[in-house]
Enzyme design. Structure first.
Site, PDB file in Angstrom:
ATOM      1  N   HIS C 195       0.811  -1.456   0.232  1.00  0.00           N
ATOM      2  CA  HIS C 195      -0.544   0.245  -0.010  1.00  0.00           C
ATOM      3  C   HIS C 195       1.057   1.679   0.100  1.00  0.00           C
ATOM      4  O   HIS C 195       1.984   1.602   0.570  1.00  0.00           O
ATOM      5  CB  HIS C 195      -1.133  -0.038   1.077  1.00  0.00           C
ATOM      6  CG  HIS C 195      -1.428   1.077   1.051  1.00  0.00           C
ATOM      7  ND1 HIS C 195      -3.537   1.305   0.786  1.00  0.00           N
ATOM      8  CD2 HIS C 195      -1.941   1.930   2.049  1.00  0.00           C
ATOM      9  CE1 HIS C 195      -3.369   2.161   0.229  1.00  0.00           C
ATOM     10  NE2 HIS C 195      -2.718   2.623   1.640  1.00  0.00           N
ATOM     11  N   GLY C 204      -6.424   3.543   1.685  1.00  0.00           N
ATOM     12  CA  GLY C 204      -7.390   3.862   0.288  1.00  0.00           C
ATOM     13  C   GLY C 204      -7.536   4.312  -0.961  1.00  0.00           C
ATOM     14  O   GLY C 204      -5.637   4.180  -0.484  1.00  0.00           O
ATOM     15  N   LEU C 230     -10.075  -3.821   4.214  1.00  0.00           N
ATOM     16  CA  LEU C 230      -9.016  -2.597   3.754  1.00  0.00           C
ATOM     17  C   LEU C 230      -8.319  -2.729   4.294  1.00  0.00           C
ATOM     18  O   LEU C 230      -8.110  -2.060   4.956  1.00  0.00           O
ATOM     19  CB  LEU C 230     -10.302  -2.233   2.715  1.00  0.00           C
ATOM     20  CG  LEU C 230      -9.124  -1.854   2.098  1.00  0.00           C
ATOM     21  CD1 LEU C 230      -8.961  -1.916   0.367  1.00  0.00           C
ATOM     22  CD2 LEU C 230     -10.052  -0.253   1.157  1.00  0.00           C
ATOM     23  N   ASP C 231      -7.057  -2.504   3.748  1.00  0.00           N
ATOM     24  CA  ASP C 231      -5.421  -2.120   3.949  1.00  0.00           C
ATOM     25  C   ASP C 231      -5.874  -2.498   5.538  1.00  0.00           C
ATOM     26  O   ASP C 231      -4.879  -1.511   6.391  1.00  0.00           O
ATOM     27  CB  ASP C 231      -5.385  -0.677   3.769  1.00  0.00           C
ATOM     28  CG  ASP C 231      -5.414  -0.841   2.280  1.00  0.00           C
ATOM     29  OD1 ASP C 231      -5.231  -1.675   1.655  1.00  0.00           O
ATOM     30  OD2 ASP C 231      -5.738   0.405   2.089  1.00  0.00           O
ATOM     31  N   ALA C 232      -5.982  -3.353   6.132  1.00  0.00           N
ATOM     32  CA  ALA C 232      -6.041  -3.439   7.702  1.00  0.00           C
ATOM     33  C   ALA C 232      -5.434  -4.505   8.333  1.00  0.00           C
ATOM     34  O   ALA C 232      -5.722  -4.937   9.400  1.00  0.00           O
ATOM     35  CB  ALA C 232      -7.833  -3.445   8.310  1.00  0.00           C
TER      36      ALA C 232
END
Lengths: 287, 287, 287, 287
Positions: C195, C204, C230-232
């Protein structure tokens, strides 16, 4: 803080060693709270730091060193040091004229960051007496003559002070004098210096000016144990800061101060926590 | 991308200089899109990079150099270079056996990161021909004999190639040969080398092994222009990575590769963007 | 490279555990070449990575998993994974349109930096087929319709490919699609994403633009395992680069590319070396 | 130190502006000792910091502001601030219970690193009075009740003190209270806070615990000007430090302290040097 024993050891690597040491502690009812080990596979050496709670431990603390010596040291050709977390290291600080490292050390001490005692500050100048007084720590000055004719005498006095104050290690916080062999021998790998360059670049005097002359894009600072060879002892910690063509020797000195403080304090922290082993003029730093 | 002129200059500092240069451009209807300047107050030197759009600019581009020479260079004792953003620099890459820097350069080239042409790759070994072929770039090999008896001959051939290909600068991407005076003189401050240490520490061969021997806690890489003195030319960029006692010479080599790639590419980027001035064996890097 | 077994385990901490495991290996004639362990004293969990040579080891490799299961896993409530260094992980790379991470991964693969096989590259676009062809790796394209109406079908095809190619983990090298629950479940903590921000800042889309809007002085990149949120997922590696007010969203994108490459590659390296344990949505990274 | 004037300005970009300003100074016999400028080409804004010696400058210092206003400000739609290097900024420090930032600030002050006066330290607790006394600086305590019922009254008292002491900017050195709109409005972009996270990650309370919970591999600190929105003002400086799974919330707090000190001090340095411009909730930091 529960009382603990800290064992730092190194010996030739052999398969059973980690098992033996941990079993020695657990079999005697010790609760291990820290264990880290490292094997240098090139030299075949084993290094370990292990810490366990003394409450309920079967072997009395005053006999512990003997037991380890008898049971392991000979058999494994082991070098070890044993510490107790409730016996604080005693640190002397040597300074000359610059206050930044001294303030940083004393602010941490005063804030209780470190498990340490600071019984004395030693200097060859009066300049920083006011800092010592701010913090209520005895400040001793022995001026060294320009021709160094009284240097032996001064060091003798310093060593008596260190002995009297039961100092266990020394921090040279921008102390601008060469330490003699006699004092180094009395504190082998127990004198921490901060050198204001990224060693081994720019050994010796005025490293920021040397760095500026060379046009480097990064400058550094290095904390190391003092040995007989100038700026060549085991490195404990280094850090760097980015600079540019806009920097002058003067701005490098200012930026360097911040590096020196942090690099020196990190080294002192590790030393106080008994997390440094030295071997072959290098350090193993446990995390 | 609109066509622009890029003027890089330095001269003794005088109060009116920045006014004069900007007025020259604006009075002639040039739209300034970049201006950065720096005054070395110690040496009293003024350095400037200025870029302006050529559309509508009154002075034709082919006469521009003459005008600047006549109007300013003599009067201000000015050294300057004039570039046009639509005239791409032409870069030759010299390699030996290691592919990491070469791949990094070519991947950026292929992705269009750089305003550059790469007409040729030169080597003393066949090893990396396959990389050149992957990217469709001509690869030339001239083996240098162990006794260096054919070195002059090889460099002659290389220089003919560079001339034929209109090469404007050379990147030594881990090229393990010493460049001769003749080639250096043909490309003064236009040959970029990557040295795998934090210069001036660990000059010469096997710097990672030297670093490991010394027990440093940080290793670095340095990109610099090649001059006659080994590893002593103007430094363009440096960066470092933290290591520990757990690293071996082999792991340092691996960690170093990533540093070398990034440090070399940053230097090449700045060179391609015409953002580097050299003075007194140092670089001014415009941002 | 001698054949070795690699055991990664975690279980509730108990005093004898390290002794037991090392004794199991040494008693069965295994030569330990790597041992690192970590105790989370807050949660009371023990984590370990141990690697030993199989030559001369008494227990046959095909029975090893059973033995560990029987002797330790139940008794210590242990979760473990067993690997052999001569059984290479098989990595699929998913890409969209940007080449920088893909080139970096493939250049390392080609240079032999990693003990891995890359049997296939998967994309939703044709754009990077030429890169795959440069390196001779099969490239599969399944276009996902804007309304996502064929997404389930595409993932079904992808999963069949992954199964056929015996893929053991997936690297999302700037793959600009959300991965579905089905695929994530098939590769739990075995899908690595990069990311382009310092998570958890700027989750995001368009993180560099978000960073520029906020006026931060440092931007970062984060590699993590993909989970349903998401992204976690568990963070494997992060790094940052200093920026200034002079940067634009465009220059951040360029600087970020270099970060993304290095941060993703470091994560992939650790995964291939089997040096990552996940626990409580975090990673333990052995050094 | 010769007396100088420092002009910080911004206005819509126009081609002649840099020429005009420098000519204004040189035509009036001013010797420019610093000039840096920046054009935000997206917004079409011009930013400049220029400093020149007042000795021999034709316009008297007391009329300088008027002249600039009349000659340039209206014509160029310019916002500007004029300072003199011999008029020291006056800094108030607000603290709660933690001493590390306070010590760092005062040690620099005492060592003469900064061209600043510190007339007072303000707190809501008695805890750090001893530090103020060590340095001989007046220490004022106004306790804020838990229900905040006396907050308006306290701030009124504080503002009277600040006015009396001619304070020009405020440093919140880990002051654990929200500043009210009234005080913020009195010191717009002149209150510097240190937040112990890499903003915008981990806004609000206990950021180190948040960071530990998320499992990040790097933690940061951020200094910013205080605005009405919590932790959302213009960022001045950020820095980070690498952590690992071995860190606990407690060790993060300790590592963070060192970051907080250095990041806050760098911001204070830039503010004192009048090298910060704010625009659109961001900072331009001159080097």
């Amino acid at each position: 803080m529960k009382p603990t024993a800290i064992l730092l050891l190194h010996c030739p690597d052999s398969q059973g060693i980690i098992t033996e040491v941990t079993r020695f502690i657990t079999d005697n009812n010790g609760n291990i709270v820290y264990l880290d080990q490292y094997v240098d596979r090139q030299d075949g050496m084993f290094f370990m730091r292990i810490e366990w709670e003394l409450d309920g431990f079967i072997i009395p603390r005053e006999k512990l060193k003997d037991y380890i010596q008898t049971l392991y040291a000979v058999r494994y050709d082991m070098t070890f040091n044993l510490y107790f977390n409730d016996v604080k290291p005693r640190m002397a600080i040597f300074v000359s004229k610059m206050s930044h490292c001294l303030y940083d050390l004393l602010a941490r001490y005063k804030a209780g960051e470190w498990n340490v005692e600071i019984p004395c500050i030693v200097s060859n100048h009066e300049d920083l007496r006011y800092v010592a007084e701010q913090f209520g720590i005895p400040y001793y000055v022995w001026s060294i003559k320009k021709d160094h004719s009284n240097k032996a005498e001064v060091e003798q006095a310093e060593m008596e002070l260190l002995k009297k104050e039961k100092v266990t290690f020394i921090v040279l916080a921008r102390y601008m004098q060469i330490i003699s062999e006699k004092l180094i021998s009395a504190y082998p790998h127990h004198i921490i210096n901060i050198h204001h360059s990224f060693l081994p670049a720019f050994i010796g005097a005025k490293p920021y000016h040397q760095a500026w002359e060379r046009g480097v894009k990064i400058v550094g600072a290095t904390s190391h144990y003092v040995t007989m060879e100038l700026d060549a002892g085991p490195i404990i910690e280094q850090d760097v800061v980015r600079i540019s063509h806009k920097d002058t020797p003067e701005s490098l000195v200012l930026k360097g101060r911040d590096l020196e403080k942090i690099v020196l304090s990190r080294a002192v922290t590790k030393h106080i926590e008994r997390k440094i082993l030295t071997y072959n003029n290098k350090t193993i730093i446990f995390s």
